[in-house]
Write a protein that holds these residues in place. Sequence first.
Motif, PDB file in Angstrom:
ATOM      1  N   MET A   1      -6.187  -3.796  -6.846  1.00 42.89           N
ATOM      2  CA  MET A   1      -6.696  -4.988  -6.179  1.00 42.89           C
ATOM      3  C   MET A   1      -7.500  -5.887  -7.116  1.00 42.89           C
ATOM      4  N   ALA A   2      -8.398  -5.301  -7.896  1.00 36.78           N
ATOM      5  CA  ALA A   2      -9.272  -6.115  -8.745  1.00 36.78           C
ATOM      6  C   ALA A   2      -8.497  -6.825  -9.846  1.00 36.78           C
ATOM      7  N   PHE A   3      -7.467  -6.184 -10.386  1.00 30.28           N
ATOM      8  CA  PHE A   3      -6.705  -6.791 -11.478  1.00 30.28           C
ATOM      9  C   PHE A   3      -5.617  -7.747 -10.983  1.00 30.28           C
ATOM     10  N   ALA A   4      -4.913  -7.378  -9.917  1.00 30.99           N
ATOM     11  CA  ALA A   4      -3.647  -8.052  -9.626  1.00 30.99           C
ATOM     12  C   ALA A   4      -3.627  -8.936  -8.388  1.00 30.99           C
ATOM     13  N   LEU A   5      -4.533  -8.761  -7.439  1.00 28.79           N
ATOM     14  CA  LEU A   5      -4.412  -9.514  -6.192  1.00 28.79           C
ATOM     15  C   LEU A   5      -4.528 -11.019  -6.455  1.00 28.79           C
ATOM     16  N   PRO A   6      -3.515 -11.820  -6.096  1.00 29.49           N
ATOM     17  CA  PRO A   6      -3.555 -13.260  -6.388  1.00 29.49           C
ATOM     18  C   PRO A   6      -3.990 -14.117  -5.204  1.00 29.49           C
ATOM     19  N   ARG A   7      -4.555 -13.510  -4.167  1.00 30.45           N
ATOM     20  CA  ARG A   7      -4.819 -14.210  -2.905  1.00 30.45           C
ATOM     21  C   ARG A   7      -5.655 -15.474  -3.067  1.00 30.45           C
TER      22      ARG A   7
ATOM     23  N   ALA B   1      -1.888 -18.381 -15.508  1.00 33.84           N
ATOM     24  CA  ALA B   1      -2.332 -17.347 -16.437  1.00 33.84           C
ATOM     25  C   ALA B   1      -3.136 -16.278 -15.716  1.00 33.84           C
ATOM     26  N   ALA B   2      -3.999 -16.696 -14.778  1.00 37.34           N
ATOM     27  CA  ALA B   2      -4.796 -15.731 -14.019  1.00 37.34           C
ATOM     28  C   ALA B   2      -3.904 -14.839 -13.170  1.00 37.34           C
ATOM     29  N   TRP B   3      -2.872 -15.408 -12.596  1.00 41.47           N
ATOM     30  CA  TRP B   3      -1.950 -14.678 -11.711  1.00 41.47           C
ATOM     31  C   TRP B   3      -1.117 -13.670 -12.510  1.00 41.47           C
ATOM     32  N   VAL B   4      -0.403 -14.159 -13.518  1.00 44.77           N
ATOM     33  CA  VAL B   4       0.516 -13.300 -14.274  1.00 44.77           C
ATOM     34  C   VAL B   4      -0.248 -12.275 -15.108  1.00 44.77           C
ATOM     35  N   GLY B   5      -1.309 -12.707 -15.775  1.00 48.80           N
ATOM     36  CA  GLY B   5      -2.085 -11.785 -16.603  1.00 48.80           C
ATOM     37  C   GLY B   5      -2.689 -10.658 -15.803  1.00 48.80           C
ATOM     38  N   GLY B   6      -3.161 -10.950 -14.588  1.00 49.07           N
ATOM     39  CA  GLY B   6      -3.735  -9.903 -13.746  1.00 49.07           C
ATOM     40  C   GLY B   6      -2.715  -8.851 -13.349  1.00 49.07           C
ATOM     41  N   GLY B   7      -1.498  -9.289 -13.004  1.00 47.81           N
ATOM     42  CA  GLY B   7      -0.456  -8.331 -12.630  1.00 47.81           C
ATOM     43  C   GLY B   7      -0.073  -7.415 -13.767  1.00 47.81           C
TER      44      GLY B   7
END
Length: 416
Positions: free
Chosen positions: A238-244, A380-386
């Motif tokens: 959740m902390a790394f990947a959630l793009p909500r 970048a925030a979305w893809v990098g987190g996933g």
Amino acid sequence: MSDFVRRHMVDTRPLSSADYRRLWMGQGVSFIGFQLTSTAVSKQIYDITGSSFWVGMLGPANLIPLVVFGLWGGAIADAVDRRRLLIVGALIAWTATLVLLIQTALGSRSVVLLLVTVAVHATGFAITGPTRGAIIPRLLPVELVPAANTLNFLVASLGSVIGPLLAGVVLARGGYGTAYLADALLFGAGFYAAVRLPRLEPVGDVVRPGLRSVVDGLRYISGNRVVMMSFVVDIIAMAFALPRALFPETAAERFGGSSIAFGWLTASIAIGSVLGGLLSGWVGRVRRQGMALTFTIAVWGLSVAAAGLARELWLMVALLAVGGAADLVSAVWRQTILQTHAPDEMRGRMQGVFTVVVAGGPRLGDLRAGITAAWFGATAAWVGGGLACAVAVLVAGAAVPAFWRYRPTTRETGDK
């Protein structure tokens, strides 16, 4: 055909219990309203500020009450009548929804006031979440608990689909006040279910709720590496990947600010959870649950990353749905471990920590997404987190052999 249904489709046997059935249906209806409010608040704050950072601030506004009152509420659930505590928590959340409705009717544009009200709403959720989780093993035989958990996550996921999609229509035609009013009305189903429950007085050794009982629960978790790691991998997910928190900005930049597109993005993960739940008959037969948890969360991270690169709405929704199916499966395994292996006098505290992690992790994800989007941009925030999620969970899972090799037993009292 019947054998295929039995082996692969969702197990509905827990619904034969009238108390559980009412609780399940009430949760489903009221959760639609909860999602209406969550979606509306997110878009309302973005419309006021034009900033994903302030949308991300919904993260700490929810997280702080969830941590404090989730742990405390779980301790209370081990010491008092759980039915009464469920009613109290529901009333707190309902009051916050009414305050949101009043603010909107008065034309308030105060982001701070919205965040404070959301924090009160999270307080009610932090109390009802662990209490409801601790109630289920008291209503059903232990062999039906995994199926009940699947049904719970399924109906919550269904609400997470209907709520945002309905919010997209409501916000386009009726505005924020209509969304908050609908939530206030739908609340009645969950309240009715709580009132109809039997008295659920504590059993076993009752410890007075307070700091000591909370510490005892945390000590129980820290002494079991499998349970601890089940929380760690969920926080990574959740902390790394959630793009909500990036949905409003993405809808504005790629789809012209369409409320319908925003609703589909918000519902996409839950769509996958619903499909995963409907086809969940195999979940209870998986034995290498630690390894399976690790890989399913990696699938979640990679699906999120791919969705961030997509430009067509249907493809983004489809990829996020894949991640949602993986998330539901992992949630069922984690919840079942806690409910079936912890003694009843510890279940409230275990569910308190579970609520903090499951509900608090996404708030950390909102904060992370909002801050990184402000620094590097939404894509970048979305893809990098996933991508970071997939790498981190594989490393963490493989680094703890007890978790990686974990197979369920009839009752767990220590590391396996």
